[in-house]
Scaffold this active site. Sequence first.
Site, PDB file in Angstrom:
ATOM      1  N   PRO A  30     110.761  20.220 -15.767  1.00  0.00           N
ATOM      2  CA  PRO A  30     111.683  19.752 -15.211  1.00  0.00           C
ATOM      3  C   PRO A  30     113.326  20.242 -15.663  1.00  0.00           C
ATOM      4  O   PRO A  30     113.382  20.644 -16.686  1.00  0.00           O
ATOM      5  CB  PRO A  30     111.678  18.044 -15.762  1.00  0.00           C
ATOM      6  N   CYS A  31     114.016  20.228 -14.371  1.00  0.00           N
ATOM      7  CA  CYS A  31     115.075  20.830 -14.523  1.00  0.00           C
ATOM      8  C   CYS A  31     116.520  19.829 -14.450  1.00  0.00           C
ATOM      9  O   CYS A  31     117.642  20.198 -14.271  1.00  0.00           O
ATOM     10  CB  CYS A  31     115.242  21.832 -13.683  1.00  0.00           C
ATOM     11  N   GLN A  32     116.181  18.610 -14.375  1.00  0.00           N
ATOM     12  CA  GLN A  32     117.514  17.462 -13.825  1.00  0.00           C
ATOM     13  C   GLN A  32     118.546  17.713 -14.977  1.00  0.00           C
ATOM     14  O   GLN A  32     119.777  17.439 -14.322  1.00  0.00           O
ATOM     15  CB  GLN A  32     116.943  16.151 -13.836  1.00  0.00           C
TER      16      GLN A  32
END
Length: 315
Positions: free
Chosen positions: A87-89
């Site tokens: 995940p890269c949020q």
Amino acid sequence: MTSNKKYSVVSLFSGCGGMDLGFKGGFSFLGKDYPSHAFDIVWANEINAAACKTYQYNLGQEIHHGDVWEKMGHLPNNADIVIGGFPCQDISVNGKGAGINGKRSGLYRAMVETVAKLKPRIFIAENVKGLLMRQHAQDLEQILNDFKKLGYRVRCKLHSVADYGVPQTRERVIITGTRNDMEEFSHPDGMLGADEYITAQEVLHDLANLEERPEINHIWSRAGKSPDQGNRRLRRDRPGYTIRAECHGNIQWHYELPRRISMREAARIQSFPDDFIFCAGLRETERQIGNAVPPVFAWHIARAVADFLNNTGNA
């Protein structure tokens, strides 16, 4: 040296299966065949229940639904390859800038722990271009060093997926690692120049006059104009803009029609084949498509991995 051996793959943060479909191969997109690869996905995990449903429906195999930390006890004892787009949020340009200390992006450590346990011959991690921004320099160094400490030669490269035949101006970082007892993996280069990119009109024209058809995900948001990114209109003579996961209905507008693009059109821009059906409603389908690794891009990465493994022996 070539081989017909099947290589085992463990997939983390699998989402709806875009990266996994690319590694499996055996699909068509825009009339071009992408043959099957010699990969066997032996274990996959995703926390989103709707994405798991889409994954199982289209890839036809089990996926472990739940928090990755809770599911890691069920990992196999070994695997040739570990793949995943952590995940890269917290790293994204549109994120909050928390970096790898953020709750979501810190999940890369689950991939580090998986690599430490399985000791694969190679791992492939995908993330956003924002990871290369100056404010995330320490984050990137930490990620690379964490993998290097496990005994891996680690490389990082920014790829433009349009170079690989994906009709989208999406840029993504691919981090690869090969064990120190092996040769270093060379990232593949794209095949297309900017004047050869697949345009929005090429990929969408046949859907323009088609009424909504939920069974093939040809449905679209009725959200009005937005002062933010959701007010962009596709250009017919260039690839689509990056498909975002959290557009909240403010996905880009069709290049000529008075509506936003449909989910099937968004899937096309992400290079999903038309027989890949998203088992969810509008908002969740937006999220699944936007979070996915484009299958055509993943297919080219997978082919390079297969060639690498075949040519470095089967020890």
